[in-house]
Design an enzyme around this catalytic site. Sequence first.
Site, short mmCIF file in Angstrom:
data_model
loop_
_atom_site.label_atom_id
_atom_site.label_comp_id
_atom_site.label_asym_id
_atom_site.label_seq_id
_atom_site.Cartn_x
_atom_site.Cartn_y
_atom_site.Cartn_z
N GLU A 10 0.82 -1.21 0.00
CA GLU A 10 0.00 0.00 0.00
C GLU A 10 0.86 1.26 0.00
O GLU A 10 1.91 1.31 0.63
CB GLU A 10 -0.89 0.03 1.24
CG GLU A 10 -1.83 -1.14 1.29
CD GLU A 10 -3.01 -0.91 2.22
OE1 GLU A 10 -3.84 -1.80 2.31
OE2 GLU A 10 -3.10 0.16 2.84
N CYS A 61 3.07 8.59 1.40
CA CYS A 61 3.36 7.73 2.54
C CYS A 61 3.75 6.37 1.95
O CYS A 61 2.92 5.68 1.36
CB CYS A 61 2.11 7.64 3.40
SG CYS A 61 2.28 6.57 4.82
N CYS A 107 4.39 -6.30 8.21
CA CYS A 107 5.27 -5.77 9.26
C CYS A 107 5.38 -6.80 10.38
O CYS A 107 4.37 -7.38 10.79
CB CYS A 107 4.70 -4.48 9.82
SG CYS A 107 5.78 -3.69 11.04
N CYS A 152 2.45 -4.13 16.59
CA CYS A 152 1.97 -3.15 17.58
C CYS A 152 0.46 -3.31 17.72
O CYS A 152 -0.25 -3.55 16.75
CB CYS A 152 2.31 -1.73 17.13
SG CYS A 152 4.09 -1.48 16.95
N CYS A 156 -2.14 -1.15 15.53
CA CYS A 156 -1.85 -0.92 14.11
C CYS A 156 -2.33 -2.11 13.27
O CYS A 156 -2.04 -3.27 13.59
CB CYS A 156 -0.35 -0.71 13.92
SG CYS A 156 0.10 -0.45 12.20
N GLY A 170 5.26 -1.50 7.34
CA GLY A 170 6.62 -1.95 7.61
C GLY A 170 7.42 -1.09 8.56
O GLY A 170 7.04 0.01 8.92
N SER A 220 10.28 7.05 9.80
CA SER A 220 9.62 6.85 11.09
C SER A 220 9.89 5.43 11.57
O SER A 220 9.75 4.47 10.81
CB SER A 220 8.11 7.06 10.91
OG SER A 220 7.42 6.75 12.10
N SER A 256 8.28 6.54 16.88
CA SER A 256 6.95 6.26 17.40
C SER A 256 7.06 5.87 18.87
O SER A 256 7.41 4.73 19.18
CB SER A 256 6.31 5.12 16.59
OG SER A 256 6.05 5.54 15.28
N LEU A 257 6.79 6.80 19.74
CA LEU A 257 6.99 6.57 21.18
C LEU A 257 5.73 5.97 21.81
O LEU A 257 5.77 4.92 22.42
CB LEU A 257 7.34 7.91 21.82
CG LEU A 257 8.25 7.90 23.02
CD1 LEU A 257 9.55 7.16 22.74
CD2 LEU A 257 8.55 9.33 23.46
N HIS A 258 4.64 6.69 21.71
CA HIS A 258 3.29 6.22 22.08
C HIS A 258 3.07 5.93 23.56
O HIS A 258 1.96 5.52 23.93
CB HIS A 258 2.90 4.96 21.29
CG HIS A 258 3.03 5.09 19.82
ND1 HIS A 258 2.74 6.25 19.14
CD2 HIS A 258 3.42 4.21 18.87
CE1 HIS A 258 2.94 6.07 17.85
NE2 HIS A 258 3.37 4.85 17.66
N ASN A 288 -6.67 6.31 15.13
CA ASN A 288 -7.60 5.99 14.03
C ASN A 288 -8.10 4.57 14.25
O ASN A 288 -7.30 3.65 14.38
CB ASN A 288 -6.89 6.05 12.68
CG ASN A 288 -6.35 7.43 12.40
OD1 ASN A 288 -7.01 8.43 12.69
ND2 ASN A 288 -5.14 7.50 11.86
N CYS A 309 -3.02 6.67 9.04
CA CYS A 309 -1.96 6.01 9.80
C CYS A 309 -2.51 4.80 10.53
O CYS A 309 -3.52 4.89 11.21
CB CYS A 309 -1.39 6.94 10.85
SG CYS A 309 -0.48 8.29 10.17
N1 SAH Z 1 7.04 1.12 11.81
C1 SAH Z 1 7.22 2.53 11.68
C2 SAH Z 1 6.59 3.06 10.44
C3 SAH Z 1 5.09 2.91 10.39
S1 SAH Z 1 4.55 4.48 10.75
C4 SAH Z 1 6.73 3.22 12.94
O1 SAH Z 1 6.10 2.58 13.76
O2 SAH Z 1 7.02 4.41 13.12
C5 SAH Z 1 3.04 4.36 11.21
C6 SAH Z 1 2.65 5.61 12.00
O3 SAH Z 1 1.28 5.51 12.21
C7 SAH Z 1 3.34 5.57 13.34
O4 SAH Z 1 3.49 6.75 14.03
C8 SAH Z 1 2.32 4.69 14.01
O5 SAH Z 1 2.52 4.62 15.30
C9 SAH Z 1 1.04 5.35 13.57
N2 SAH Z 1 -0.15 4.52 13.76
C10 SAH Z 1 -0.21 3.18 13.74
N3 SAH Z 1 -1.45 2.74 14.00
C11 SAH Z 1 -2.22 3.85 14.17
C12 SAH Z 1 -3.62 4.06 14.45
N4 SAH Z 1 -4.47 3.04 14.57
N5 SAH Z 1 -4.04 5.34 14.56
C13 SAH Z 1 -3.19 6.38 14.41
N6 SAH Z 1 -1.87 6.24 14.14
C14 SAH Z 1 -1.40 4.99 14.03
#
Ligand code: SAH
Length: 347
Positions: free
Chosen positions: A95, A108, A115, A119, A122, A162, A192, A215-217, A291, A334
């Site tokens: 994609e 993007c 992947c 997570c 995701c 990925g 990222s 991506s800290l979260h 999202n 995302c």
């Molecule tokens: N693996 C890398 C690249 C993917 S980026 C990474 O994790 O950074 C994907 C981005 O979208 C990251 O910031 C990720 O955390 C965010 N993301 C993933 N799932 C999401 C969701 N359900 N809602 C909003 N952002 C999300």
Amino acid sequence: MPTQTETLPLLGQSVSELTDWVQTQGQPSYRGKQLHQWLYQKGARSLSEITVFPKQWRETLAETSIGRSAIHHCSIAPDETRKYLLRLADGLIIETVGIPTKKRLTVCVSSQVGCPMNCDFCATGKGGFTRNLQAHEIVDQVLTVQEDFQRRVSNVVFMGMGEPLLNLEQVVAAVRSLNQDVGIGQRSLTISTVGIPKQIQQLAQHHLQITFAVSLHASNQRLRHQLIPSANHYPLTALLDDCREYVKITGRRVTFEYILLAGVNDLPENAQQLAQHLKGFQSHVNLIPYNPINEADYQRPSKQNIQQFSEILQNHNIATSVRYSRGLEANAACGQLRASQAVNSKQ
Ligand code: SAH
């Protein structure tokens, strides 16, 4: 014995590599520049299209792959974001998303098919991992969006499917090509990562002027591990130390991405904790309201909670912005990417 460049697709190669290649074909060196222009500026999909090449030579090249993928499907969200499913040479689907604004066209890109990080919030990880992408398969995504919008791409974010730092060599090769061949400024390219031990130092050694996002979260290790299984092997403090080292080596600040999940990581105490971690750090925080995806039952926080979280960080002098994802309606936002067909089919 074929040389290495003969076995590689032509896309993703520099002007000097292409010049070497045309010479191995018995052609004069200036055809390398012509090939470069047709690949990256004119978007040739096959060598037989390159009309400045002698007809006889073109005929012998009919089987040589340029390395372009085919558009398998495209869906358009009401906000004009387009999600593409691209079919690779081996039939696998990835994609790519094109996100237009008045001033910019951002792509993007995916760096892997699927992947392995898994997570919890995701969609990509839920479909498993198949393989790394090659550099030309990344460059192709950008050219495809450029052609489809008939507009120059201004920015590229490695935020599709990925984990880019698990495919560092090919990602760095794609960055070189996007910068030098396609002509996109390094600062307009964002990598990222969720953080892979030792790989942030590896990336830093390339001294790129790209934008680096992590991506800290989560504001503490326990919470991070709950959301990101791989965090088990990479404590938050070690990740942040590596990010500090990255700033030292490259002189570039780090962007931290933080998905806001209602009641999970969006409490005022999380914001306070995060602020403590980032005190004095040359960084920027992007808050990303969650999202929704089918496979997880997290909720997006209220506007008020998002605002409150952001204000706490700002009160600690941490540069913060809230990023609402585009393309939600086409499942192109995302975290929503997995190779499934969406509504509003264009083709
Ligand atoms: N693996 C890398 C690249 C993917 S980026 C990474 O994790 O950074 C994907 C981005 O979208 C990251 O910031 C990720 O955390 C965010 N993301 C993933 N799932 C999401 C969701 N359900 N809602 C909003 N952002 C999300």
